[in-house]
Design an enzyme around this catalytic site. Structure first.
Site, PDB file in Angstrom:
ATOM      1  N   ARG A   1       0.832  -1.199   0.000  1.00  0.00           N
ATOM      2  CA  ARG A   1       0.000   0.000   0.000  1.00  0.00           C
ATOM      3  C   ARG A   1       0.871   1.255   0.000  1.00  0.00           C
ATOM      4  O   ARG A   1       0.562   2.242  -0.651  1.00  0.00           O
ATOM      5  CB  ARG A   1      -0.883  -0.030   1.259  1.00  0.00           C
TER       6      ARG A   1
ATOM      7  N   CYS B   1      -6.302 -18.046  16.148  1.00  0.00           N
ATOM      8  CA  CYS B   1      -6.938 -17.986  17.464  1.00  0.00           C
ATOM      9  C   CYS B   1      -8.391 -18.420  17.387  1.00  0.00           C
ATOM     10  O   CYS B   1      -9.033 -18.654  18.412  1.00  0.00           O
ATOM     11  CB  CYS B   1      -6.868 -16.571  18.021  1.00  0.00           C
TER      12      CYS B   1
ATOM     13  N   ASP C   1       5.234 -14.594  15.777  1.00  0.00           N
ATOM     14  CA  ASP C   1       5.557 -15.579  16.818  1.00  0.00           C
ATOM     15  C   ASP C   1       7.002 -16.059  16.785  1.00  0.00           C
ATOM     16  O   ASP C   1       7.415 -16.816  17.681  1.00  0.00           O
ATOM     17  CB  ASP C   1       4.644 -16.808  16.692  1.00  0.00           C
TER      18      ASP C   1
ATOM     19  N   TYR D   1     -18.901   6.491  33.201  1.00  0.00           N
ATOM     20  CA  TYR D   1     -19.873   6.020  34.183  1.00  0.00           C
ATOM     21  C   TYR D   1     -21.318   6.289  33.790  1.00  0.00           C
ATOM     22  O   TYR D   1     -21.694   7.406  33.477  1.00  0.00           O
ATOM     23  CB  TYR D   1     -19.620   6.662  35.546  1.00  0.00           C
TER      24      TYR D   1
END
Lengths: 574, 574
Positions: free
Chosen positions: B23, B44, B293, B438
């Site tokens: 890109r 995964c 990995d 909250y």
């Protein structure tokens, strides 16, 4: 006996400070002066009490282990005295006394203090319009009013509710009326969007659509002109455009600091009327502390003081005040304005600055948008979520993040992580590598917060050129406004074809994403290609490619159709 | 034609880097060499594919917009060439070529590069025990194996499954076997806890209990000694204590970096065999990058290199490698080891260091525990969650956070916020005032992350004295181990009385929280009072009070009965 600590106000910051200081200084004599008989409650729970999610108001006044926080509880469990039904009238700073009056009997007395704390909270702002004193007009300022509202609904007295003000409290109340009780509900907002000053327009638009989809009428750009009454009772609300029938009108037009007693005592007050404190919650009189909705706090992004009347901050400020009154020099450095709200099946959140606020503050601000999957796209519970990141082009600092998605804790997770990171000065590059805990049921390998940072980075570095959702929508309303534009829709043909059919190939071209490299020469070179996909991600890839083959006149629609259709455009197909 | 960029490995970091560099540098010739024919997949997701949450393996290889990432996709959509079924044999750094071999034909060729990237990932560690070559023994190392496992289960060939290794992958596989397929499933773990090295024992114990409650057998402290076969097929797994019937054995005993080609090429390798890279993902040869990995990364808390084989990091590292190969000097500063996992109805998460790891690293580490409501306690969907915070007493820095609670994104929210904050060096005091968004449906006014910081602060400042859950459990096993201890249970009498009845008042006293101030003189002064409540919060208040009235011999059970009973103690009543 130890130090006399007197605290004026018993809702959130006051009780928190009282219990903390008593815990740290068991020999202190701690007294809370509270004008109401109902106190120490979760005021933010009022809409959920009205909605019926919370069945009894006493739950809002209870501990997590189911004890009602009444006078006995404070005395026996906490060792804190509460003078309830007692109004603080004046502070005598020289004599170090507070003059108080028993609300019922009118009896006055002087309460001496060594250290005083003011936690008088906020008061609702009432619009100066006719009819605000009619029976049926309510603010959401205390539990008594909440009880009365719920009682009226439960007795079947409310068929039509009008909420004046499209802020968080107003919208939560609208949901409460509609969702449980099926009351015909209307929100009237003076500004051109709901949640003004909290989220930017595209996010407000997505929420407005969701409210309307759930049959709450929302009128924007409409000020309440008069509350209409008959025989002393509310029957409607009149705006410039219409009169809306109403048995109940909720004034949710914001709050102001309740600081008269501090003003009268000669303490330093901010221009907007909030008590000025330092990081240790100390007022201009070192013997007097203040916390909660009556103070102003530092904004951790702008470095300027602002007014943030939130229960979560009140508790934190109260604890810091308690520490300092006990001699522990802890600090409350400020707030970042985090916000989260449930509305029917969605949630909306924000932290830091909106784009509008950042531009108003003079930042060289820009905004990145994206609308990816909230978890591994192959995991069954995945959903599209919409995020924006506001950043400063010069410093690359992230200034704010907003999110919109399905109800749950997924938006919270990103807003909270962003709040922590932004408050430490994180840049868009830091956000790109922020390690969000990953497993397919929880997130994508590239989490949405990383994905939005990538967009911001590509924008900031000039690799991504975009048009805003607003500009695109304006063009869809009036194609002549940008006569050289043509959409290049790179989605699957099955998604794109209906649009080509509806708008014509001169306005809406379709070439699938995976065919562009082979077919780009079919594209017009004398037009500006507005590249469109679901979220904006593929569009950026195509823009990069087209740049390399001398098609530089392209713009990406950041956020893509995933955001546009959530904003409720009438031209969306499929 | 532009630069020749060759990437060895096509699972996660490799494709990410390939697409990014292409890109940024559209004229580059980007080639991925991949030995497998299935590539660019979400590894995964394998447990969820086996479980049936993901119905088709192709979904793991698809984009979020439902295109399979095969050779054609990479060529047409991304402009990246994939040599699949092609093994990279050796790197000639002088000639700048990679010798490759077609796996099917054995044909060899040399592929020239200007810049090379190694993204060879990891390989499963296979225990050196007899029987690992039997039919029915699997690792979770590629899609072919996953397809074969699912096929066997779907054909009814699997009645008994044994998973060797209680790490995340092993536990996810165990859930997959049990939850969808009802296979009798056993997990065998050599260490004294599951998730060793990831969470501390109390958190592992809570998860173990939940696995067992869902009928997965979990044997701890049991090494696999032999895989038992008949006629070449698995029939069981033998440990020192037992032989467990098995039609299938999953070797989930961890992974090692796959770095042979880098070793042979003379690149710098870490003691544990990972490729050494700088922050720009460059190996000791400036023309060769590595990510995923096969590398080691910096730990953002310890400042030491560690091995973190995670798909989420591989993607981030791959992107940074792509940037740098294209000449953009972006950096990957490191990782903090964030972890999250679903197991049946719960989730468990961690970030930063465990207590064990922090002590092993030489920190002056301590741990705070609490178990409060995850949102406003009056909100109907609230649940108890368990959190710990590991901190350094000397610097007050937070080193790690762990959480356990009901499945959902609530634990993620706290772990992610903590990861962001810790990676910026936040202290326990910073965490005390961290602004979590909250509203009652999402959090408590004092969020769990604030609450756990308060506990840490009280501990660090010496105001809170505690005993560990482990010490308390040991005492419950053998009251004589601490002959002066007696529990002071301050919960409601209805909760506490059954314990007094069972254990006798000389071991278990009950005085309710709100009555202590009036009744403390009833308490024995010659004993050490072990104060017990639900989460530890009220216990601390009572400890503070008792200190002030000359009852200094008290210890709080941090985490309280909420944590103890989730750990599966057999003496818990009610």
């Amino acid at each position: 006996m130890g130090k006399k600590i007197v605290i004026i106000g018993g809702v959130a910051a006051g009780p928190k400070a009282a219990c903390r200081v008593k815990r740290l200084m068991q020999d202190a004599e701690v007294t809370i002066i509270e004008q109401d008989t109902l106190f120490s409650y979760g005021g933010c729970g009022i809409p959920y009490y009205v909605a019926g999610d919370v069945s009894d108001e006493a739950e809002l006044r209870s501990t997590s282990f189911h004890m009602v926080r009444n006078e006995d509880f404070f005395e026996n469990a906490k060792g804190v005295m509460i003078m309830s039904g007692t109004r603080a009238m004046a502070i005598d700073r020289k004599k170090k006394t507070v003059k108080v009056q028993n609300v019922a009997s009118g009896e006055e007395q002087e309460v001496p203090y060594d250290t005083l704390m003011i936690a008088t909270g906020s008061k609702p702002f009432i619009l100066p319009i006719p009819g605000v004193d009619l029976d049926g007009v309510f603010t959401i300022s205390d539990l008594h009013k909440a009880i009365e509202i719920k009682d009226r609904i439960a007795r079947g007295k409310v068929d039509n509710a009008v909420v004046v003000g499209g802020g968080a409290t107003g919208l939560e109340m609208a949901e409460a009326f509609k969702d449980l009780w099926g009351v015909k509900t209307t929100v009237v907002e003076f500004m051109p969007q709901i949640l003004p000053g909290i989220v930017d327009k595209p996010f407000a638009a997505m929420l407005t659509k969701h409210m309307r989809d759930n049959e709450v009428d929302v009128f924007l750009n409409e000020g309440a002109a008069e509350i209409v009454g008959e025989a002393g009772k509310v029957v409607g609300l009149r705006t410039a455009n219409r009169t809306i029938a109403a048995d109940i009108v909720i004034m949710a037009t914001g709050v102001r600091p309740r600081s008269e007693i501090a003003v009268d005592a000669g303490l330093q007050i901010s221009p907007m009327g909030a008590i000025v404190v330092n990081e240790r919650m100390q007022t201009s009189d070192p013997s007097i502390y203040a916390a909660g909705d009556c103070i102003e706090v530092m904004h951790l992004v702008t470095g300027k003081k602002f007014y943030a009347p939130l229960g979560s901050l009140a508790n934190k400020e109260g604890r810091v005040a308690g520490d300092n009154m006990a001699g522990i020099p802890s600090t409350f450095k400020g707030a970042i304005g985090s916000f989260i709200m449930k509305a029917f099946d969605v949630c909306i959140g924000a932290t830091g600055l909106s784009l509008d606020a950042a531009l108003a503050e003079g930042y060289d601000a820009d905004v990145a948008l994206t609308a990816p999957s909230d978890r591994a796209h192959f995991f069954p519970t995945e959903s599209i979520v919409c995020f924006q990141m506001v950043f400063d082009r010069r410093t690359r600092k992230v200034l704010g993040v907003q999110g919109f998605g399905p109800m749950g804790d997924g938006i919270s997770a990103r807003i909270d992580a962003a709040a922590a990171y932004i408050s430490m000065g994180a840049s868009i590059d830091d956000f790109g590598t922020l390690e969000m805990a990953y497993a397919p049921p929880f997130s994508a390998a590239i989490d949405t917060i990383n994905a939005i940072a990538y967009v911001a980075e590509n924008l900031c570095d000039g690799r991504l050129r975009k048009t805003s959702l607003e500009s695109f929508l304006a063009w869809m309303e009036d194609f002549e406004s940008e006569s050289e534009w043509v959409v290049l829709d790179i989605r699957h043909l099955i998604e794109a074809s209906p649009f080509v059919e509806k708008f014509g190939a001169e306005k809406w071209l379709a070439v699938p994403y995976s065919e562009i490299r082979a077919r780009y020469k079919e594209l017009p070179q004398d037009k500006i290609l507005i590249i469109m996909c679901g979220s904006g991600t593929r569009s950026f890839e195509i823009q990069s490619f087209l740049d390399s083959v001398d098609y530089p006149n392209t713009l990406v629609v950041s956020g893509g159709l995933n955001m546009l259709r959530r904003m409720g455009v009438d031209w969306y197909l499929g």
